[in-house]
Design a protein around this motif. Sequence first.
Motif, mmCIF file in Angstrom:
data_model
loop_
_atom_site.group_PDB
_atom_site.id
_atom_site.type_symbol
_atom_site.label_atom_id
_atom_site.label_comp_id
_atom_site.label_asym_id
_atom_site.label_seq_id
_atom_site.Cartn_x
_atom_site.Cartn_y
_atom_site.Cartn_z
ATOM 1 N N GLU A 205 0.782 -1.234 0.000
ATOM 2 C CA GLU A 205 0.000 0.000 0.000
ATOM 3 C C GLU A 205 0.817 1.289 0.000
ATOM 4 N N GLU A 206 2.081 1.233 0.423
ATOM 5 C CA GLU A 206 2.785 2.488 0.676
ATOM 6 C C GLU A 206 4.041 2.695 -0.158
ATOM 7 N N CYS A 207 4.865 1.656 -0.308
ATOM 8 C CA CYS A 207 6.176 1.835 -0.931
ATOM 9 C C CYS A 207 6.046 2.452 -2.324
ATOM 10 N N GLY A 208 6.707 3.609 -2.539
ATOM 11 C CA GLY A 208 6.596 4.300 -3.817
ATOM 12 C C GLY A 208 7.357 3.656 -4.939
ATOM 13 N N ASN A 209 8.317 2.778 -4.644
ATOM 14 C CA ASN A 209 9.139 2.164 -5.693
ATOM 15 C C ASN A 209 8.609 0.817 -6.169
ATOM 16 N N VAL A 210 7.574 0.307 -5.521
ATOM 17 C CA VAL A 210 7.003 -0.976 -5.940
ATOM 18 C C VAL A 210 6.254 -0.789 -7.257
ATOM 19 N N LEU A 211 6.477 -1.707 -8.207
ATOM 20 C CA LEU A 211 5.763 -1.663 -9.486
ATOM 21 C C LEU A 211 4.343 -2.167 -9.283
ATOM 22 N N ILE A 212 3.386 -1.389 -9.722
ATOM 23 C CA ILE A 212 1.982 -1.772 -9.598
ATOM 24 C C ILE A 212 1.311 -1.651 -10.963
ATOM 25 N N PRO A 213 0.221 -2.402 -11.186
ATOM 26 C CA PRO A 213 -0.470 -2.299 -12.475
ATOM 27 C C PRO A 213 -1.253 -0.989 -12.567
ATOM 28 N N CYS A 214 -1.482 -0.559 -13.783
ATOM 29 C CA CYS A 214 -2.313 0.610 -14.012
ATOM 30 C C CYS A 214 -3.699 0.383 -13.432
ATOM 31 N N ARG A 215 -4.321 1.465 -12.954
ATOM 32 C CA ARG A 215 -5.648 1.385 -12.378
ATOM 33 C C ARG A 215 -6.673 0.844 -13.378
ATOM 34 N N TYR A 216 -6.394 1.014 -14.655
ATOM 35 C CA TYR A 216 -7.323 0.573 -15.706
ATOM 36 C C TYR A 216 -6.839 -0.711 -16.387
ATOM 37 N N LYS A 217 -6.173 -1.537 -15.614
ATOM 38 C CA LYS A 217 -5.677 -2.810 -16.151
ATOM 39 C C LYS A 217 -6.804 -3.656 -16.718
ATOM 40 N N ASP A 218 -7.928 -3.735 -16.008
ATOM 41 C CA ASP A 218 -9.050 -4.556 -16.472
ATOM 42 C C ASP A 218 -9.629 -4.058 -17.793
ATOM 43 N N GLY A 219 -9.354 -2.780 -18.113
ATOM 44 C CA GLY A 219 -9.853 -2.237 -19.377
ATOM 45 C C GLY A 219 -8.905 -2.416 -20.530
ATOM 46 N N GLY A 220 -7.667 -2.863 -20.240
ATOM 47 C CA GLY A 220 -6.737 -3.142 -21.333
ATOM 48 C C GLY A 220 -5.361 -2.552 -21.165
ATOM 49 N N CYS A 221 -5.142 -1.639 -20.196
ATOM 50 C CA CYS A 221 -3.808 -1.065 -19.996
ATOM 51 C C CYS A 221 -2.939 -2.075 -19.263
ATOM 52 N N ASP A 222 -1.868 -2.556 -19.907
ATOM 53 C CA ASP A 222 -1.050 -3.625 -19.333
ATOM 54 C C ASP A 222 0.286 -3.118 -18.774
ATOM 55 N N LYS A 223 0.396 -1.812 -18.515
ATOM 56 C CA LYS A 223 1.649 -1.253 -18.043
ATOM 57 C C LYS A 223 1.755 -1.337 -16.521
ATOM 58 N N TYR A 224 2.990 -1.573 -16.064
ATOM 59 C CA TYR A 224 3.316 -1.554 -14.636
ATOM 60 C C TYR A 224 4.244 -0.375 -14.386
ATOM 61 N N ILE A 225 3.926 0.440 -13.396
ATOM 62 C CA ILE A 225 4.711 1.631 -13.104
ATOM 63 C C ILE A 225 4.959 1.728 -11.611
ATOM 64 N N PRO A 226 6.033 2.430 -11.207
ATOM 65 C CA PRO A 226 6.241 2.643 -9.767
ATOM 66 C C PRO A 226 5.045 3.369 -9.171
ATOM 67 N N ARG A 227 4.688 3.012 -7.928
ATOM 68 C CA ARG A 227 3.513 3.613 -7.293
ATOM 69 C C ARG A 227 3.619 5.138 -7.257
ATOM 70 N N CYS A 228 4.818 5.660 -7.062
ATOM 71 C CA CYS A 228 4.979 7.105 -6.960
ATOM 72 C C CYS A 228 4.743 7.815 -8.293
ATOM 73 N N GLU A 229 4.727 7.101 -9.429
ATOM 74 C CA GLU A 229 4.526 7.697 -10.748
ATOM 75 C C GLU A 229 3.150 7.393 -11.317
ATOM 76 N N LEU A 230 2.257 6.803 -10.500
ATOM 77 C CA LEU A 230 0.945 6.407 -11.007
ATOM 78 C C LEU A 230 0.138 7.620 -11.488
ATOM 79 N N SER A 231 0.110 8.695 -10.721
ATOM 80 C CA SER A 231 -0.684 9.871 -11.114
ATOM 81 C C SER A 231 -0.208 10.425 -12.450
ATOM 82 N N LYS A 232 1.101 10.493 -12.657
ATOM 83 C CA LYS A 232 1.662 10.985 -13.917
ATOM 84 C C LYS A 232 1.254 10.093 -15.080
ATOM 85 N N HIS A 233 1.287 8.786 -14.839
ATOM 86 C CA HIS A 233 0.896 7.832 -15.893
ATOM 87 C C HIS A 233 -0.581 8.004 -16.274
ATOM 88 N N LEU A 234 -1.447 8.187 -15.285
ATOM 89 C CA LEU A 234 -2.877 8.318 -15.557
ATOM 90 C C LEU A 234 -3.184 9.565 -16.384
#
Length: 408
Positions: A205-234
């Motif tokens: 839930e917290e570590c900013g360097n952990v790779l997490i899937p895009c919030r819209y993974k179920d819709g087709g986005c298959d990218k994994y990004i560091p948690r701290c860069e999720l807002s920029k990716h969206l």
Amino acid sequence: MENNSYPYDELLVNKDVDSDYCCPLCTLLLSVNLQCREGHVFCVSCWNKQLENKKECVMCRCEVKSIACLSKNRFLEKEIRKLNIYCPNRFLKDKDCNDCLIEDENGCKSIITIDQIDSHLKSCLYNYVNCSNPGCGEEHRANTVGEHEKVCKYQIVSCLLCNDNNIQRKDLKYHYDCICSKTKTHCKCCSTLIERGQLPQHMAEECGNVLIPCRYKDGGCDKYIPRCELSKHLIEEDNHHKYILNIIEQHKSRMDQLASSINSMKLNFENQNRYSGKWIISNWSEKLQQFPAKKFLPLSFNLSPMKPFSIRLYPNGTNAMWGNITISLVKEFIIESKIKFSFEIENVDLSKSEEQVKVDTFKCLNDSWSLQFFGTYDSNNGFIRDNSITINFTIIVEKCYENCFITE
């Protein structure tokens, strides 16, 4: 040897003893002596060896059939037991050499008589005892075993951080290094110092360097990004609008599936609360004779495992004054229920079958309601065929009052 690991000969304070106190054959101390009827005394061991070879005294040649034929020299035994010896605990316990006497400077310093050895050893503080810590088994002097147990690697100790109180001392370092939930450790991704027990939640839930899937993974986005860069990716990803639409379509499909499942559940519920059956009773004329008024034929069935019912058919009614066919429905479960039920006496011409319907509330366990048929039922008018009568019935539980409270 007697009462200890060493012969009394080795424990004697004064080894220059009267020769009469020693066995003439092996020269060992006669701590346990036996004599023949002529008074010749030898130790038990030498007597056994002699009797194995020949059943006679080695001195006088008198016959000795067995050890049981010999007697003790009580006076000699009494004198020998007055001899002074060292406590066996004066010496080290050598596992490799039971007969080796190595004096221990920390051993018992008592000098006792042979007669006193039993009582002395029962309370001697220098006896060897086993460590009480499970898994250890080391032997120590009784007066030092307590100190050993305090530092024994098998002693059960408690972790000072997590209060786990079932750890052996030898495993304590491994517990702190690898197991303890309260030990501080560094996150492998961001190097944050954190308690080991909180690490999974930190990573999830917290570590900013952990790779997490895009919030819209179920819709087709298959990218994994560091948690701290999720807002920029969206913000920067151009296809997210399309992915959101895909997710909405998936939700619609799931809603349709849920609606279908609910309808299926409703249908199953209705099926569990409705029952139709046919009851054919043979030898009807005999039944009329065998079952006078108030006597019934039973039939049991279940709408569901929790809703058992039974039907009672009274061929001659429930009262001697009325000879009408009477059919009762009995609710054999506790829950108060509103029930619609029908009974039909079938005719060869189905259009002439006679049916009665009733809706009523069945309250307690084994509550029942009855329907009476007032017609004439025989083979001439088509109700009796091959001396059999057929009863069709339908039971519908319209409502169960599971939380119903009644005051009368």
